[in-house]
Design a protein around this motif. Structure first.
Motif: not given
Length: 339
Positions: A22-24, A35-38, A135-137
């Motif tokens: 769900g993230y680029p 980025a900070k959220e990750i 959750k991993f891609a």
């Protein structure tokens, strides 16, 4: 008396590449809030289970960041992404998790010697704990999805750091690299992809991650590491009995003499001297046991590590004086008797 085989297997590293669903990918992660959220998601999830220290790359000094790099805890790419990157490092510094490098996560474990399965078990446990809250891609056919296609599948790089002076001196390295590449493995320098070899040190790792299991990768790297050790041992015996024996002995003893008696010592010079001192110890010319201690001295005396130890930015000339004093004292301590 010769200590053939000593010090060849320096360390083992297992690295896992992971991305959050769900993230680029970081190369397309333009929103600093994301980025900070990750970073927050990963650090909060992991710190609930393990004792890690979080380093924001934009929250530490340049010499602190480069000191972490010199200790192989983070990569140059992570430093280059300072505004959006961070690292989680455990207490004994055997495990680090880089956040927002080429992939969202680069999880790595480094242990001494050849301990591929121990390193894999440790980092696999961390990976599983992170995966409990994130959750991993992942794709059923392609496996873990990564920024670089060469990491698809397991996302795993298993590598062994090897000290190969005799193979290098006797001109066997090129042949070794060719034979390793045919087995799906590659040879790199001390700091991984794109780096040069320093002090006869080489990193051997798998290239293929797709279509193979983690166990197959571990087995392949382990078998090749053992074969390389056998080759290095044979070439060291050739050094002891060949026509260049006296030249090699002289070079090793001169390196010891310089390292223990100089007043100024540059970082690059130390790397070469330390390599020859280690070779001299391995061949029985220099009475030092446990050549890993020499590697530790070299690491401590890298420029940014010296700054960290001193607590300030020393000039290049100040570092060279500091290094000479430290190295001379500690190398002499390692010697068990006078040469």
């Amino acid at each position: 008396m010769s200590k053939i085989g000593q010090g060849t297997l320096v360390s083992t590293r297992i690295r896992l590449a992971r991305n959050l669903e769900g993230y680029p990918f970081p190369s397309h992660l333009k929103d600093e809030k994301q980025a900070k959220e990750i970073i927050r998601l990963v650090s909060s999830g992991l710190n609930r289970l393990e004792d890690f220290k979080l380093y924001y790359m934009d929250g530490i000094t340049e010499w602190e960041a480069n000191s972490l790099k010199e200790n192989h805890l983070i990569s140059p790419d992570l430093i280059a992404r300072r505004r959006s990157a961070a690292a989680l490092i455990n207490d004994d510094r055997s495990i680090s998790v880089m956040i927002n490098e080429e992939d969202h996560l680069r999880e790595q474990c480094i242990v001494s010697g050849l301990q591929l399965r121990r390193a894999y078990d440790k980092i696999s446990e961390i990976d599983s704990k992170i995966g409990m809250s994130i959750k991993f891609a992942y794709d059923e056919q392609l496996g873990y999805l990564t920024a670089c296609p060469t990491n698809l599948g397991t996302g795993m790089r298993a590598s062994v750091m090897l000290f190969l002076p005799a193979v290098t001196i006797n001109g066997k390295l090129r042949e070794l690299v060719r034979s390793i590449s045919r087995l799906g493995l590659t040879v790199r320098g001390v700091y991984g992809e794109g780096s040069e070899a320093e002090g006869y040190m080489y990193q051997v790792s798998n290239e293929v991650t797709l279509g193979v299991t983690e166990d197959e990768i571990l087995t392949s790297v382990e078998q090749v590491a053992h074969r390389i050790c056998e080759l290095e041992e044979a070439e060291r015996k050739n050094l002891l009995s060949g026509s260049s024996r006296l030249k090699v002995k002289d070079k090793c003893l001169r390196a010891y003499g310089t390292a223990t008696n100089c007043a100024i010592l540059a970082s690059g010079e130390l790397t070469g001297l330390a390599a020859d001192i280690k070779l001299g110890a391995c061949l029985g010319y220099i009475p030092i046991d446990g050549v890993a201690a020499i590697d530790e001295i070299v690491t401590r005396m890298r420029p940014y590590n010296i700054n960290k130890s001193a607590g300030r930015n020393l000039s290049a000339s100040e570092r060279d004086v500091y290094r000479a004093e430290y190295v001379g004292e500690h190398i002499r301590r390692l010697a068990q008797k006078k040469i």
